[in-house]
Design a protein around this motif. Structure first.
Motif, PDB file in Angstrom:
ATOM      1  N   PRO A   8       0.815  -1.218   0.000  1.00 46.49           N
ATOM      2  CA  PRO A   8       0.000   0.000   0.000  1.00 46.49           C
ATOM      3  C   PRO A   8       0.849   1.270   0.000  1.00 46.49           C
ATOM      4  CG  PRO A   8      -0.545  -1.448   1.876  1.00 46.49           C
ATOM      5  CD  PRO A   8       0.722  -1.954   1.278  1.00 46.49           C
ATOM      6  N   ALA A   9       2.131   1.142   0.321  1.00 44.90           N
ATOM      7  CA  ALA A   9       2.997   2.324   0.294  1.00 44.90           C
ATOM      8  C   ALA A   9       3.316   2.715  -1.147  1.00 44.90           C
ATOM      9  CB  ALA A   9       4.300   2.025   1.047  1.00 44.90           C
ATOM     10  N   GLN A  10       3.300   1.744  -2.020  1.00 46.55           N
ATOM     11  CA  GLN A  10       3.662   2.002  -3.418  1.00 46.55           C
ATOM     12  C   GLN A  10       2.498   2.604  -4.202  1.00 46.55           C
ATOM     13  OE1 GLN A  10       5.378  -1.560  -5.285  1.00 46.55           O
ATOM     14  NE2 GLN A  10       5.210  -0.589  -7.293  1.00 46.55           N
ATOM     15  N   ALA A  11       1.294   2.166  -3.874  1.00 48.38           N
ATOM     16  CA  ALA A  11       0.110   2.667  -4.580  1.00 48.38           C
ATOM     17  C   ALA A  11      -1.115   2.366  -3.744  1.00 48.38           C
ATOM     18  CB  ALA A  11      -0.013   2.013  -5.955  1.00 48.38           C
ATOM     19  N   PRO A  12      -2.174   3.180  -3.874  1.00 52.66           N
ATOM     20  CA  PRO A  12      -3.374   2.930  -3.079  1.00 52.66           C
ATOM     21  C   PRO A  12      -4.076   1.634  -3.493  1.00 52.66           C
ATOM     22  CG  PRO A  12      -3.761   4.682  -4.679  1.00 52.66           C
ATOM     23  CD  PRO A  12      -2.296   4.357  -4.730  1.00 52.66           C
ATOM     24  N   MET A  13      -4.919   1.140  -2.578  1.00 54.48           N
ATOM     25  CA  MET A  13      -5.659  -0.115  -2.782  1.00 54.48           C
ATOM     26  C   MET A  13      -6.284  -0.225  -4.174  1.00 54.48           C
ATOM     27  SD  MET A  13      -5.925  -2.290  -0.208  1.00 54.48           S
ATOM     28  CE  MET A  13      -5.417  -2.331   1.505  1.00 54.48           C
ATOM     29  N   GLU A  14      -6.956   0.855  -4.601  1.00 56.55           N
ATOM     30  CA  GLU A  14      -7.723   0.787  -5.853  1.00 56.55           C
ATOM     31  C   GLU A  14      -6.805   0.599  -7.054  1.00 56.55           C
ATOM     32  OE1 GLU A  14      -7.985   3.153  -3.546  1.00 56.55           O
ATOM     33  OE2 GLU A  14      -7.810   5.190  -4.384  1.00 56.55           O
ATOM     34  N   ARG A  15      -5.577   1.022  -6.956  1.00 57.46           N
ATOM     35  CA  ARG A  15      -4.650   0.841  -8.080  1.00 57.46           C
ATOM     36  C   ARG A  15      -4.172  -0.605  -8.182  1.00 57.46           C
ATOM     37  NH1 ARG A  15      -1.066   5.879  -9.547  1.00 57.46           N
ATOM     38  NH2 ARG A  15      -3.224   6.495  -9.970  1.00 57.46           N
ATOM     39  N   TRP A  16      -4.187  -1.303  -7.054  1.00 61.81           N
ATOM     40  CA  TRP A  16      -3.749  -2.715  -7.053  1.00 61.81           C
ATOM     41  C   TRP A  16      -4.794  -3.653  -7.662  1.00 61.81           C
ATOM     42  CZ3 TRP A  16       1.110  -3.960  -6.722  1.00 61.81           C
ATOM     43  CH2 TRP A  16       1.981  -3.125  -6.024  1.00 61.81           C
ATOM     44  N   VAL A  17      -6.018  -3.189  -7.791  1.00 64.90           N
ATOM     45  CA  VAL A  17      -6.979  -3.980  -8.570  1.00 64.90           C
ATOM     46  C   VAL A  17      -7.149  -3.344  -9.949  1.00 64.90           C
ATOM     47  CG1 VAL A  17      -8.221  -4.910  -6.586  1.00 64.90           C
ATOM     48  CG2 VAL A  17      -8.987  -2.751  -7.604  1.00 64.90           C
ATOM     49  N   GLY A  18      -6.340  -2.335 -10.258  1.00 66.07           N
ATOM     50  CA  GLY A  18      -6.410  -1.633 -11.544  1.00 66.07           C
ATOM     51  C   GLY A  18      -5.125  -1.810 -12.327  1.00 66.07           C
TER      52      GLY A  18
END
Lengths: 335, 335
Positions: free
Chosen positions: B113-123
């Protein structure tokens, strides 16, 4: 000393008719320096001809209005100013629908009439054979235990596709029109099964004959038959698109194309579809010629020609037999 | 201690509606031995969901009636009997449309989550990003100087396809709906051009923008747009079929499929068309994750999410935004 010639007079809408052509006696052509003249014996009638007559983008330039109708043909050199082609040589090339043709040797191959008759050199041992070879070997990659379906199965290309598939260990199902053609592909060519599209529901029969679905489809026809096979493709299936003969003369655009289920099959089954023409594999031509010649000499590839008489004048009617399915085997016009 | 859950109640005909789902509070699930429970924070809304709800053959089993609606999601482990997944770990997986999910770790990835927000990890850093990567790199093989067209260009997958194409030197044309999305793909994502399919004639614009035709097409939508691009393909063009979103809710079969010109283009232009899903490239997943993460960290890949509020109850309406094109960027439901 005249030359009977068939020229394209107008572009057909739907199926071509005699009115689209001008057939007349013209003066005998004389080969110039580096040229030779061929007496044409066998003219190949090919589904692609319909495309050559149409305007619009295709893989070759359309035949210009007023030009000799383009055709592959085989014949004998009768007069020559060319070092490599001497009188008496048997040759095949794009000589057109005419009794005598002058050529500079471009795209002309020598053939051996002792090995097979003229009509076979524009059939299974010529362009249609190479087309079957490349589409099957280079695009479908037959694997033992997998099922290969080919449409127009008794035709010049289809009959060889199925036999090559069998040589490679595939289970082969042919689609053809009428009981006689179906009997031919199973009993004479050794296909595992045949579907008579004129009498049977192609998709339903595929469910019965190939419960594990279709791994390879060699597409010659398109239309309803093409859609039926596309619906039954297996995961990671391959489709070689060689022709769409059912659509060439179709004037109703709603009757051609891939339907919803066929398009969905591309995605759901992750199909690989590839359109091709024989020239795309020009670099491997020697390989194709070698394999086909060898298999043919060994009796492993059966070939059948449907030779029509009547000379140049018979061309317009003979051509349409391809689209009505009236021919049985490679359609050739004898001059 | 309850869990809000969305279950599939009935199979939709056309676009799904609230009536196709049962949304209710259920008892909080308890992880068994080797399992853990995730508090879900971001649910990915994907075009493929329409296919998962339908009966019939697809690349995955349909969601059974009564089951939790399948969905990719990201969240935090809150309770665990699993050695590799500890409370506090951020994870993504097929957790479904629900507030809390129990998993045994199958197909679950840890995320940072430090690298990118939650929504980006499903995007862009998750499934849609991998999909864009494989379709572009492994099927289209972008070449400098060639033209790549992508439909749904401002979407989760399309926006990355175009950017990866640009990184590889291709000229990129995006097709999107509305001036704002078109401005986004050219001005913010750096595409060379955009076509607004809601206001412009796609085929006519392609003639202007790509006079040398289209060498690569990343197909997300099908329908009329897909046909328009297919008509403009170049010789030896490649088509990666990733989705056919315009057809998923279409109840009139005559409006979907490839039309006569599109089918003919396969043959005339000798196209290679390949349908795919991200799992077909499972072996190269590390490579995709590595490249996408690196390019993202370097600022070379811009990603945009459209995060919707309203919890599990907002799922049915939020999902349909994908099919109407109402979303702008990767559509995510925040729980």
């Amino acid at each position: 000393m005249t030359n009977r010639v068939c020229r394209l007079k107008s572009r057909p809408f739907g199926m071509s008719t005699r009115e689209n052509f001008e057939i007349a006696d013209e003066p005998m052509p004389t080969p110039g320096p580096g040229e030779f003249r061929v007496k044409v014996h066998a003219v190949s009638l090919d589904p692609a001809m319909r495309g050559w007559m149409a305007e619009g983008r295709s893989y070759v330039q359309p035949v210009a209005l007023g030009d000799v109708m383009r055709a592959y043909a085989a014949g004998i050199v009768e007069e020559s100013n060319h070092e490599a082609f001497r009188p008496g040589d048997a040759v095949m090339g794009l000589f057109g629908v005419q009794e005598h043709a002058v050529s500079d040797g471009t795209f002309v191959h020598k053939i051996d009439p002792a090995q097979a008759p003229m009509e076979r050199w524009v059939g299974g041992l010529g362009m249609p054979g190479w087309t079957a070879y490349f589409g099957t070997m280079e695009i479908l990659h037959p694997e033992a235990g997998q099922t290969l379906v080919v449409s127009a199965a008794s035709g010049a290309v289809g009959s060889l596709v199925g036999q090559i598939g069998k040589l490679r260990g595939a289970t082969v199902i042919g689609i053809a029109g009428g009981a006689e053609k179906c009997r031919y592909v199973t009993e004479e060519l050794g296909f595992d099964a045949a579907i008579d599209y004129k009498a049977e529901d192609v998709e339903k029969r595929l469910v019965e004959l190939a419960p594990d679905r279709v791994h390879m489809y060699f597409e010659n026809v398109g239309g309803k038959i093409g859609n039926a096979v596309m619906h039954r493709m297996a995961t990671f299936g391959r489709v070689a698109v060689c022709g769409l003969i059912s659509s060439y003369n179709e004037t109703d655009p709603a009757k051609v194309g891939y339907d919803a289920g066929a398009q969905r099959s591309i995605l759901v089954n992750r199909l690989k579809i590839q359109g091709f023409i024989v020239f795309d594999f020009a670099k491997q031509m020697r390989e194709a010629i070698g394999h086909l010649g060898k298999w043919h000499a060994e009796g492993k590839l059966k070939m059948r020609e449907d030779v029509r008489e009547g000379g140049v004048d018979a061309f317009p009617e003979a051509l349409n037999m391809l689209y009505t399915g009236e021919n049985f085997g490679k359609l050739v016009l004898k001059l």
